[in-house]
Design a protein around this motif. Structure first.
Motif: not given
Length: 122
Positions: A45-67
């Motif tokens: 499953d996706l945890v975090a993604d960084a594309t074209a200056g934007s980032t996306d996180y799985a709900d379960s890791v938001k606020g705890r993980f940083t890509i």
């Protein structure tokens, strides 16, 4: 093109780890870089993604993980804080839309790293 992930290990709940992934080869450009997690008997499953200056996180890791990614070094990082036992799994880095040159050919495809194990104990 190769991806080499590192930084996994064993920590107690509440601890932190930082994963790194380096892309190498005759790379022209990388569209996206991200991290996926595969727990035992689960899908990847996706945890975090960084594309074209934007980032996306799985709900379960938001606020705890940083890509973050360094396009000059062709690296992507995942800072994981406040780790929980449910974060346990093998973490894979992925480089998407990689344009690379091999001899006279130019290709664009996705690549995966070999995975690094993260174990969080309660």
């Amino acid at each position: 093109v190769q991806l080499q992930a590192s930084g996994g290990g064993s920590v107690q709940a509440g601890g932190s780890l930082r994963l790194s992934c380096a892309a190498s080869g005759t790379i022209v450009s990388i569209k996206s870089m991200g991290w996926y997690r595969q727990a035992p008997r689960n899908q990847r499953d996706l945890v975090a993604d960084a594309t074209a200056g934007s980032t996306d996180y799985a709900d379960s890791v938001k606020g705890r993980f940083t890509i973050s990614r360094d396009d000059v070094k062709k690296m992507v990082y995942l800072q994981m804080n406040s780790l929980k036992p449910e974060d346990t799994g093998v973490y894979y880095c992925k480089a998407g839309g990689v344009t690379a040159k091999a001899w006279s050919l130019t290709t664009t495809q996705d690549y995966w790293g070999q995975g690094t194990l993260v174990t969080v104990s309660s």
